[in-house]
Design an enzyme around this catalytic site. Structure first.
Site, PDB file in Angstrom:
ATOM      1  N   GLN A 166       0.839  -1.196   0.000  1.00 34.22           N
ATOM      2  CA  GLN A 166       0.000   0.000   0.000  1.00 34.22           C
ATOM      3  C   GLN A 166       0.875   1.247   0.000  1.00 34.22           C
ATOM      4  O   GLN A 166       1.102   1.865   1.032  1.00 34.22           O
ATOM      5  CB  GLN A 166      -0.886  -0.029   1.248  1.00 34.22           C
ATOM      6  CG  GLN A 166      -1.844   1.104   1.366  1.00 34.22           C
ATOM      7  CD  GLN A 166      -3.137   0.852   0.647  1.00 34.22           C
ATOM      8  OE1 GLN A 166      -3.626  -0.252   0.622  1.00 34.22           O
ATOM      9  NE2 GLN A 166      -3.691   1.870   0.059  1.00 34.22           N
ATOM     10  N   PHE A 167       1.392   1.647  -1.176  1.00 36.30           N
ATOM     11  CA  PHE A 167       2.288   2.801  -1.242  1.00 36.30           C
ATOM     12  C   PHE A 167       1.598   4.087  -0.801  1.00 36.30           C
ATOM     13  O   PHE A 167       2.242   5.035  -0.367  1.00 36.30           O
ATOM     14  CB  PHE A 167       2.898   2.960  -2.642  1.00 36.30           C
ATOM     15  CG  PHE A 167       2.013   3.638  -3.640  1.00 36.30           C
ATOM     16  CD1 PHE A 167       2.094   5.008  -3.840  1.00 36.30           C
ATOM     17  CD2 PHE A 167       1.088   2.911  -4.374  1.00 36.30           C
ATOM     18  CE1 PHE A 167       1.281   5.640  -4.758  1.00 36.30           C
ATOM     19  CE2 PHE A 167       0.269   3.532  -5.291  1.00 36.30           C
ATOM     20  CZ  PHE A 167       0.360   4.902  -5.487  1.00 36.30           C
ATOM     21  N   THR A 168       0.267   4.132  -0.879  1.00 38.56           N
ATOM     22  CA  THR A 168      -0.440   5.363  -0.528  1.00 38.56           C
ATOM     23  C   THR A 168      -0.350   5.697   0.958  1.00 38.56           C
ATOM     24  O   THR A 168      -0.718   6.806   1.359  1.00 38.56           O
ATOM     25  CB  THR A 168      -1.918   5.316  -0.970  1.00 38.56           C
ATOM     26  OG1 THR A 168      -2.573   4.216  -0.337  1.00 38.56           O
ATOM     27  CG2 THR A 168      -2.023   5.191  -2.482  1.00 38.56           C
TER      28      THR A 168
END
Length: 159
Positions: free
Chosen positions: A78-80
Site C-alpha cells: 500500500q504505497f499510498t
C-alpha cells in the site's frame, strides 16, 4: 515502513474477479515501503507483526500475538500510506520507495513472517486489488518502523 494493522474476523483480496488470498480470523496488514527503508526496517516490522499482542486471551485481555495463536495474516502492499496531503488537494507520494525496491522489501517482510512459521497471504504487487474485511473489535493499529520517512501527513514533532 508503515503499516495499518487490522484485527479481522475474515479478510480477502480479489484481483480481476479472482480471490487471491483469504484469511479469518487474523490480521489484515496494509504495508507501505518508504524511501530509505532497509533490511533493518524489514526485521523490525516482521518482528512487530508476529509478536504484537492484539488478540484476546481467556480473560478477555489483548495478550496474545499471531505467534501465540493459530491465526493467519494477509499483507497487502500500500504505497499510498506515504501520501502527504498537508499541502494542496492532491497527495504527494515522493516519500514512497520506487516500485522495484518497494516490491523487494514487501516480499522480504512476507518471507521473514513465513520463516517464523506464520501463514501469510498476499495481494498482487501494483495490481488493482479489491480488499474486503470484517474488522474485529474494531481494532486498528498504526505502525511505523524507526526508519520510516516523515511524509505521513502528520505534523512535524515539536520540542
Amino acid at each position: 515502513m508503515k503499516a495499518v494493522v487490522q484485527r479481522v474476523l475474515e479478510a480477502s483480496v480479489t484481483v480481476n474477479g479472482e480471490r487471491v488470498s483469504q484469511v479469518g480470523p487474523g490480521l489484515l496488514v496494509l504495508l507501505g515501503v518508504g524511501k530509505g527503508d532497509t533490511e533493518a526496517d524489514v526485521a523490525w516490522m516482521a518482528e512487530k507483526l508476529a509478536t504484537l499482542r492484539i488478540f484476546e486471551d481467556a480473560a478477555g485481555k489483548m495478550n496474545l500475538s499471531l505467534e501465540d495463536t493459530s491465526r493467519q495474516l494477509i499483507v497487502v502492499s500500500q504505497f499510498t500510506l506515504y501520501g502527504d496531503a498537508r499541502k494542496g488537494r492532491r497527495p504527494s507520494f515522493i516519500d514512497a520507495m520506487e516500485p522495484a525496491g518497494a516490491k523487494a522489501l514487501y516480499e522480504r517482510v512476507c518471507e521473514v513472517l513465513r520463516a517464523r512459521g506464520l501463514t501469510v497471504g498476499t495481494g498482487i504487487f501494483a495490481a488493482d486489488m479489491k480488499v474486503a474485511l470484517v474488522n474485529d473489535g474494531p481494532v486498528t493499529i498504526l505502525l511505523e518502523s524507526p526508519g520510516a520517512s516523515p511524509g505521513s501527513g502528520a505534523p512535524p514533532a515539536t520540542r
